[in-house]
Design a protein around this motif. Structure first.
Motif, short mmCIF file in Angstrom:
data_model
loop_
_atom_site.label_atom_id
_atom_site.label_comp_id
_atom_site.label_asym_id
_atom_site.label_seq_id
_atom_site.Cartn_x
_atom_site.Cartn_y
_atom_site.Cartn_z
N LEU A 1 0.81 -1.22 0.00
CA LEU A 1 0.00 0.00 0.00
C LEU A 1 0.85 1.27 0.00
O LEU A 1 0.31 2.37 0.01
CB LEU A 1 -0.93 0.02 1.22
N TYR B 1 0.11 4.07 -2.68
CA TYR B 1 -1.18 4.72 -2.46
C TYR B 1 -1.12 5.60 -1.21
O TYR B 1 -1.60 6.73 -1.20
CB TYR B 1 -2.26 3.64 -2.32
N ARG C 1 -5.00 7.65 -8.54
CA ARG C 1 -6.02 6.74 -9.08
C ARG C 1 -5.38 5.48 -9.65
O ARG C 1 -5.90 4.37 -9.49
CB ARG C 1 -6.84 7.48 -10.14
N SER D 1 -2.57 4.15 -8.68
CA SER D 1 -2.09 3.35 -7.57
C SER D 1 -3.24 2.57 -6.92
O SER D 1 -3.11 1.39 -6.59
CB SER D 1 -1.43 4.28 -6.54
N ARG D 2 -4.39 3.25 -6.77
CA ARG D 2 -5.55 2.58 -6.17
C ARG D 2 -6.05 1.45 -7.07
O ARG D 2 -6.48 0.39 -6.58
CB ARG D 2 -6.67 3.61 -5.92
N SER D 3 -6.00 1.66 -8.37
CA SER D 3 -6.42 0.61 -9.31
C SER D 3 -5.52 -0.61 -9.20
O SER D 3 -5.98 -1.76 -9.25
CB SER D 3 -6.38 1.13 -10.75
N ALA E 1 -6.41 -2.61 -6.27
CA ALA E 1 -7.72 -3.28 -6.39
C ALA E 1 -7.58 -4.67 -6.99
O ALA E 1 -8.46 -5.52 -6.81
CB ALA E 1 -8.66 -2.42 -7.23
N LEU F 1 -6.25 -0.27 3.89
CA LEU F 1 -6.76 0.33 2.66
C LEU F 1 -8.06 1.08 2.92
O LEU F 1 -8.26 2.18 2.40
CB LEU F 1 -6.99 -0.77 1.60
N ASP G 1 -8.83 4.87 2.05
CA ASP G 1 -9.98 5.24 1.21
C ASP G 1 -10.88 6.26 1.93
O ASP G 1 -11.39 7.20 1.30
CB ASP G 1 -10.81 4.00 0.87
N VAL H 1 -9.35 9.57 1.56
CA VAL H 1 -9.53 10.12 0.21
C VAL H 1 -10.93 10.71 0.06
O VAL H 1 -11.08 11.84 -0.44
CB VAL H 1 -9.30 9.02 -0.85
N GLN I 1 -15.52 1.58 -9.63
CA GLN I 1 -14.16 2.03 -9.30
C GLN I 1 -14.25 3.53 -8.97
O GLN I 1 -13.88 4.39 -9.77
CB GLN I 1 -13.20 1.75 -10.45
N TRP J 1 -12.72 5.67 -7.37
CA TRP J 1 -11.55 6.57 -7.38
C TRP J 1 -11.31 7.19 -8.75
O TRP J 1 -10.52 8.12 -8.86
CB TRP J 1 -10.31 5.84 -6.87
#
Lengths: 116, 170
Positions: A9, A12, A29, A31-33, A36, A48, A52, A55, A80, A82
């Protein structure tokens, strides 16, 4: 919490703590993808979720967000979230698509903004 | 290192007259030579703020932490981004920073890396140095926004650099 050791993580977390905190997030975005797609441990899942939640709050309240972060990508599914920070910011994102723990943060931010 | 000490517009760039590249190079020169960081207003009850404050509270026996916490209250959570990031790095991330000027050094090391790439996808200049493994964000007016270590797996998402620092400044 000690974040000195790199983990899955880290990227992110850095985007949240050191870019989003100043209204930016050049890789937020993406990094978050990437995350996922992982199968996360319970500890990672908890961490996470905490990121989130930050964010969602920052998108709701941050005063100096860079406009590009709010440019949603209509090609990417709404689940998704983000990639749809513009809708999150404008409170037009369908709350039902968020995981329950994030939904409450989103709705709370919506209500506070509406009351402000 | 010349780029750190006396950066100037690259002569070839000046000859080219490329306005956008010249504006970017001017911003980098200012960013290298002028340690100016913006202020921002923290959400006092926001999760990010509270998480950092919690980390700081465990070090409240230290003078610099006590003074910073008092300063936050006095200025209603309006804070210089270098200060905020310094305290986050040091007390939340256990980063061995000694003082805030080390963040300046990290920032300059990225911008002054001749091989660093410049990306313009965000409305600010994003500079990534593979040598430093750090990314710096520079405002269009040359203010220092942030410097941090991204996940290398995400770097490709920046795409191709628009410019390379060594072609911008000399």
């Amino acid at each position: 919490m000690d974040h000195s050791t790199p983990d899955r993580l880290s990227g992110y977390r850095a985007e949240v703590d050191f870019a989003l905190s100043v209204g930016d997030g050049p890789l937020l975005r993406e990094s978050r993808s990437r995350i996922a797609a992982f199968s996360l441990t319970q500890a990672e899942t908890d961490a996470l979720r905490a990121l989130d939640e930050i964010v969602l709050e920052e998108i709701a309240y941050c005063e100096n967000l860079q406009p590009y972060l709010l440019e949603d990508d209509p090609q990417i599914p709404l689940t998704q979230w983000w990639w749809h920070l513009g809708k999150i910011r404008s409170k037009t994102y369908p709350a039902s698509l968020l995981p329950p723990e994030l939904r409450s943060v989103y709705l709370a931010a919506s209500h506070q903004n509406a009351a402000a | 290192m010349t780029l750190k000490n006396h950066p100037k517009l690259h002569p070839d760039l000046v000859k080219s007259g490329d306005r956008l590249a010249l504006e970017a190079a001017s911003a980098f020169i200012k960013a290298i030579t002028t340690p100016e960081w913006p202020f921002s207003k923290l959400q006092a009850n926001g999760r990010m703020t509270l998480r950092t404050l919690m980390a700081l509270q465990t070090h409240a026996n230290l003078l610099e932490v006590r003074e910073f916490l008092a300063d936050l209250l006095e200025h209603n959570y309006r804070v210089n981004s270098r200060q905020w990031h310094y305290f986050k790095y040091k007390y939340e991330y256990n980063d061995p920073l000694i003082n805030p000027t080390e963040l300046d050094e990290r920032f300059v090391a990225v911008i002054a890396d001749p091989q660093a790439g410049v990306y313009v996808k965000t409305g600010r200049y994003v500079v990534y140095s593979a040598q430093e493994e750090r990314l710096a964000v520079v405002a269009l007016d040359g203010k220092r926004i942030t410097v941090y270590r991204p996940d290398l797996a995400d770097i490709a998402a920046l795409g191709d650099p628009v410019w390379i620092i060594q072609h911008q400044i000399a």
